[in-house]
Scaffold this motif. Structure first.
Motif, mmCIF file in Angstrom:
data_model
loop_
_atom_site.group_PDB
_atom_site.id
_atom_site.type_symbol
_atom_site.label_atom_id
_atom_site.label_comp_id
_atom_site.label_asym_id
_atom_site.label_seq_id
_atom_site.Cartn_x
_atom_site.Cartn_y
_atom_site.Cartn_z
ATOM 1 N N ASN A 17 3.619 9.643 -13.395
ATOM 2 C CA ASN A 17 3.269 10.569 -12.315
ATOM 3 C C ASN A 17 3.466 9.864 -10.976
ATOM 4 O OD1 ASN A 17 2.030 12.322 -10.505
ATOM 5 N ND2 ASN A 17 0.422 12.866 -11.942
ATOM 6 N N GLU A 18 3.927 10.584 -9.979
ATOM 7 C CA GLU A 18 4.195 9.972 -8.674
ATOM 8 C C GLU A 18 2.916 9.533 -7.952
ATOM 9 O OE1 GLU A 18 5.504 12.506 -5.393
ATOM 10 O OE2 GLU A 18 5.135 14.215 -6.687
ATOM 11 N N TYR A 19 1.776 10.088 -8.339
ATOM 12 C CA TYR A 19 0.512 9.730 -7.699
ATOM 13 C C TYR A 19 -0.144 8.509 -8.342
ATOM 14 C CZ TYR A 19 0.813 14.388 -5.673
ATOM 15 O OH TYR A 19 1.225 15.502 -4.994
ATOM 16 N N PHE A 20 0.325 8.079 -9.502
ATOM 17 C CA PHE A 20 -0.359 7.034 -10.272
ATOM 18 C C PHE A 20 -0.485 5.694 -9.541
ATOM 19 C CE2 PHE A 20 -0.331 3.568 -13.386
ATOM 20 C CZ PHE A 20 -1.547 3.818 -13.995
ATOM 21 N N PRO A 21 0.577 5.135 -8.944
ATOM 22 C CA PRO A 21 0.420 3.809 -8.320
ATOM 23 C C PRO A 21 -0.628 3.791 -7.210
ATOM 24 C CG PRO A 21 2.737 4.337 -8.552
ATOM 25 C CD PRO A 21 1.969 5.575 -8.894
ATOM 26 N N ALA A 22 -0.583 4.757 -6.325
ATOM 27 C CA ALA A 22 -1.552 4.786 -5.229
ATOM 28 C C ALA A 22 -2.959 5.076 -5.745
ATOM 29 C CB ALA A 22 -1.145 5.827 -4.190
ATOM 30 N N ALA A 23 -3.064 5.950 -6.740
ATOM 31 C CA ALA A 23 -4.380 6.247 -7.313
ATOM 32 C C ALA A 23 -4.955 5.035 -8.030
ATOM 33 C CB ALA A 23 -4.276 7.429 -8.265
ATOM 34 N N ALA A 24 -4.106 4.248 -8.690
ATOM 35 C CA ALA A 24 -4.572 3.036 -9.363
ATOM 36 C C ALA A 24 -5.069 2.006 -8.353
ATOM 37 C CB ALA A 24 -3.463 2.448 -10.225
ATOM 38 N N VAL A 25 -4.360 1.855 -7.251
ATOM 39 C CA VAL A 25 -4.794 0.926 -6.205
ATOM 40 C C VAL A 25 -6.122 1.385 -5.610
ATOM 41 C CG1 VAL A 25 -4.263 0.069 -3.879
ATOM 42 C CG2 VAL A 25 -2.497 0.080 -5.640
ATOM 43 N N LEU A 26 -6.232 2.667 -5.323
ATOM 44 C CA LEU A 26 -7.474 3.198 -4.762
ATOM 45 C C LEU A 26 -8.633 3.027 -5.738
ATOM 46 C CD1 LEU A 26 -8.667 4.570 -2.292
ATOM 47 C CD2 LEU A 26 -8.103 6.769 -3.328
ATOM 48 N N ALA A 27 -8.397 3.253 -7.016
ATOM 49 C CA ALA A 27 -9.448 3.049 -8.020
ATOM 50 C C ALA A 27 -9.857 1.580 -8.101
ATOM 51 C CB ALA A 27 -8.975 3.537 -9.381
ATOM 52 N N GLY A 28 -8.887 0.678 -8.001
ATOM 53 C CA GLY A 28 -9.198 -0.758 -8.003
ATOM 54 C C GLY A 28 -10.031 -1.173 -6.800
ATOM 55 N N VAL A 29 -9.701 -0.626 -5.636
ATOM 56 C CA VAL A 29 -10.473 -0.936 -4.419
ATOM 57 C C VAL A 29 -11.896 -0.417 -4.553
ATOM 58 C CG1 VAL A 29 -10.680 -0.389 -1.956
ATOM 59 C CG2 VAL A 29 -8.472 -1.054 -2.905
ATOM 60 N N ILE A 30 -12.040 0.801 -5.039
ATOM 61 C CA ILE A 30 -13.380 1.375 -5.211
ATOM 62 C C ILE A 30 -14.167 0.581 -6.247
ATOM 63 C CG2 ILE A 30 -14.610 3.415 -6.056
ATOM 64 C CD1 ILE A 30 -12.388 5.082 -4.701
ATOM 65 N N LEU A 31 -13.512 0.178 -7.335
ATOM 66 C CA LEU A 31 -14.184 -0.633 -8.357
ATOM 67 C C LEU A 31 -14.613 -1.985 -7.796
ATOM 68 C CD1 LEU A 31 -14.964 -0.886 -11.371
ATOM 69 C CD2 LEU A 31 -12.714 -1.915 -11.717
#
Length: 97
Positions: A17-31
């Motif tokens: 999915n085109e949103y996956f890389p940015a969403a993964a980075v955002l999830a890592g930052v929030i975590l």
């Protein structure tokens, strides 16, 4: 076996999915920040060697500076992609089901 194939196709469509890389980075930052709120500085309360404490402080300092920047870039990228897809009328994964 059928369940495995369903999970495999779901994982593949999620990762591509085109949103996956940015969403993964955002999830890592929030975590990272969430874990930091729940005792991320516990190493400083223990008696460690000076080099260990200095290394930990430098890591935390670098992460504290870089993670907000990475989170901001991820949010901008997600919103840019979402607005572009919305303007062009491309159906997202939820709309095609």
């Amino acid at each position: 076996m059928k369940t495995f194939k369903i999970l495999q196709s779901t994982a593949k469509s999620t990762v591509t999915n085109e949103y996956f890389p940015a969403a993964a980075v955002l999830a890592g930052v929030i975590l990272f920040w969430g874990l930091g709120l729940f005792g991320g500085l516990s190493l400083l309360s223990d008696h460690q060697s000076m080099l260990t404490t200095l290394t930990w402080l430098l890591f935390v300092y670098a992460a504290a500076v870089l993670t907000p920047i990475a989170g901001l870039v991820a949010v901008v990228d997600l919103s840019r992609r979402w607005l572009r897809n919305r303007a062009s009328g491309v159906a997202g994964p939820a709309e095609t089901a």
